[in-house]
Design an enzyme around this catalytic site. Structure first.
Site, PDB file in Angstrom:
ATOM      1  N   ALA A   1       0.795  -0.735  -0.291  1.00  0.00           N
ATOM      2  CA  ALA A   1       0.231  -0.288  -0.359  1.00  0.00           C
ATOM      3  C   ALA A   1       0.703   1.619  -0.463  1.00  0.00           C
ATOM      4  O   ALA A   1       2.284   1.281   0.004  1.00  0.00           O
ATOM      5  CB  ALA A   1      -0.799   0.593   1.194  1.00  0.00           C
TER       6      ALA A   1
ATOM      7  N   GLY B   1      -0.211  -5.291   0.706  1.00  0.00           N
ATOM      8  CA  GLY B   1      -1.864  -4.832  -0.376  1.00  0.00           C
ATOM      9  C   GLY B   1      -1.832  -5.768  -1.549  1.00  0.00           C
ATOM     10  O   GLY B   1      -2.498  -5.978  -1.914  1.00  0.00           O
TER      11      GLY B   1
ATOM     12  N   GLU C   1      -2.598  -9.098  -0.936  1.00  0.00           N
ATOM     13  CA  GLU C   1      -3.920  -9.103  -0.568  1.00  0.00           C
ATOM     14  C   GLU C   1      -4.932  -8.427  -1.974  1.00  0.00           C
ATOM     15  O   GLU C   1      -5.879  -9.337  -1.850  1.00  0.00           O
ATOM     16  CB  GLU C   1      -4.380  -7.794   0.380  1.00  0.00           C
ATOM     17  CG  GLU C   1      -3.590  -8.280   1.892  1.00  0.00           C
ATOM     18  CD  GLU C   1      -3.558  -7.018   2.795  1.00  0.00           C
ATOM     19  OE1 GLU C   1      -3.124  -6.133   2.281  1.00  0.00           O
ATOM     20  OE2 GLU C   1      -4.401  -7.569   4.082  1.00  0.00           O
TER      21      GLU C   1
ATOM     22  N   GLU D   1       3.848  -6.250   6.623  1.00  0.00           N
ATOM     23  CA  GLU D   1       3.488  -5.237   7.210  1.00  0.00           C
ATOM     24  C   GLU D   1       3.544  -5.148   9.232  1.00  0.00           C
ATOM     25  O   GLU D   1       3.778  -4.500   9.124  1.00  0.00           O
ATOM     26  CB  GLU D   1       1.666  -5.916   7.893  1.00  0.00           C
ATOM     27  CG  GLU D   1       0.817  -5.008   6.562  1.00  0.00           C
ATOM     28  CD  GLU D   1       0.626  -6.142   5.583  1.00  0.00           C
ATOM     29  OE1 GLU D   1       0.898  -6.837   5.343  1.00  0.00           O
ATOM     30  OE2 GLU D   1      -0.198  -6.479   4.586  1.00  0.00           O
TER      31      GLU D   1
END
Ligand SMILES: *[C@@H]1O[C@H](CO)[C@@H](O)[C@H](O)[C@H]1NC(C)=O
Length: 288
Positions: free
Chosen positions: A96, A139, A142, A162
């Site tokens: 992200a 991300g 994901e 993360e």
């Protein structure tokens, strides 16, 4: 190069000078962070390439908004029977956008239901294939897991790092990874931030096929074409039934499957498919 590179990504400089934006389906004009076109011999595969090369395709708000828009366009396009999402050879998406998140408060995250909109990808009725070359981290991993099928290039790397940033996966990483690879490997990845390579991802069931880097995208499009050649209506039912396996008990899931199975007999495509089989010819599905 340090893998933490995804933490020091450039923030949101508009990449308007991008020479690759050759095509856009979006009514509002050019996309800024993605390239969008239709591929396959029959132009029946929606193709979305994440395109923030300088940021290794870090998933900023703008990129995710455009991705949702492109999915909306492909869902509404009767010609499109499957969708491929890919990145570059170096990175599917390396995370992200950390700079966007760095100073967010809890109140802001909670009020805006931060990252909830990402779920759009997993809600697509049409089958979505992730073609992952390079990094699929945080991300990015994901996002790949929100897709229905993951194909990986030989150099692909998957991870949920993360924890190294003092947070945890927030777009389904702890849930989808665990369901895909099992508890021990998911725990190890989520708690250490360690990555796995394409072969380990294949072995653990995270991805279904591994291809040489330069063949990955065309193989993913081929898979999309194969899917698009079937009834779009019935494919959506098949996808719904498989996805129910993650939400229901076995008895409930089997019941749900049975209802959808029976429902296929209300379609012209079931009649066509079985008639073609009996007549020893190729079926011509009308998506009705
Ligand atoms: C976040 O806050 C720190 C400390 O106030 C500041 O130095 C930094 O520039 C901020 N980052 C962003 C992306 O706004």
């Amino acid at each position: 190069r340090k893998l933490h590179s995804f933490t020091v990504m450039q923030p949101l400089k508009p990449e308007k000078d991008n020479p690759y934006c050759w095509f856009s389906l979006h009514a509002g004009g050019q996309y800024e962070y993605i390239l969008v076109e239709k591929r396959g011999e029959k132009s029946d595969v929606g193709f979305i390439q994440l395109n923030r090369p300088k940021a290794l395709n870090a998933l900023c708000e703008g990129l995710m908004r455009e991705l949702r828009q492109a999915l909306d366009v492909f869902e509404a396009d009767g010609e499109v029977g499957a969708i491929v999402i890919t990145g570059s050879d170096r990175a599917f998406a390396a995370g992200a956008d950390i700079k966007e998140m760095q100073n967010k408060t809890f109140q802001e995250c909670y009020r805006t239901d931060f990252l909830a909109h990402w779920n759009r990808v997993s809600q697509s009725k049409k089958p979505v294939i992730a073609a992952v070359n390079g990094f699929a981290l945080g991300g990015g991993c994901e996002l790949a897991m929100m897709c229905d099928i993951i194909y990986a290039g030989e150099k692909a790397q998957f991870g949920q790092p993360e924890i190294l940033l003092g947070t945890i996966p927030g777009a389904g990483g702890t849930q989808r990874l665990t369901r895909a690879v099992g508890k021990s490997l998911a725990m190890e990845m989520v708690l250490t931030g360690d990555r796995i390579n394409a072969q380990d991802a294949k072995q653990s069931g995270l991805v279904s096929k591994v291809y040489p880097v330069d063949q990955l995208v065309s193989e993913a499009v081929k898979c999309g074409e194969k899917i698009a050649a079937n009834s779009k209506l019935v494919s959506a039912m098949a996808k719904e039934a498989v996805n129910a396996a993650f939400e229901m008990t076995l008895a409930e899931g089997n019941h749900f499957e049975k209802r959808l199975f029976h429902a296929t007999f209300a379609t012209g495509d079931q009649k066509e498919g079985m008639t073609a089989f009996v007549e020893k010819r190729k079926a011509s599905f009308q998506d009705s």
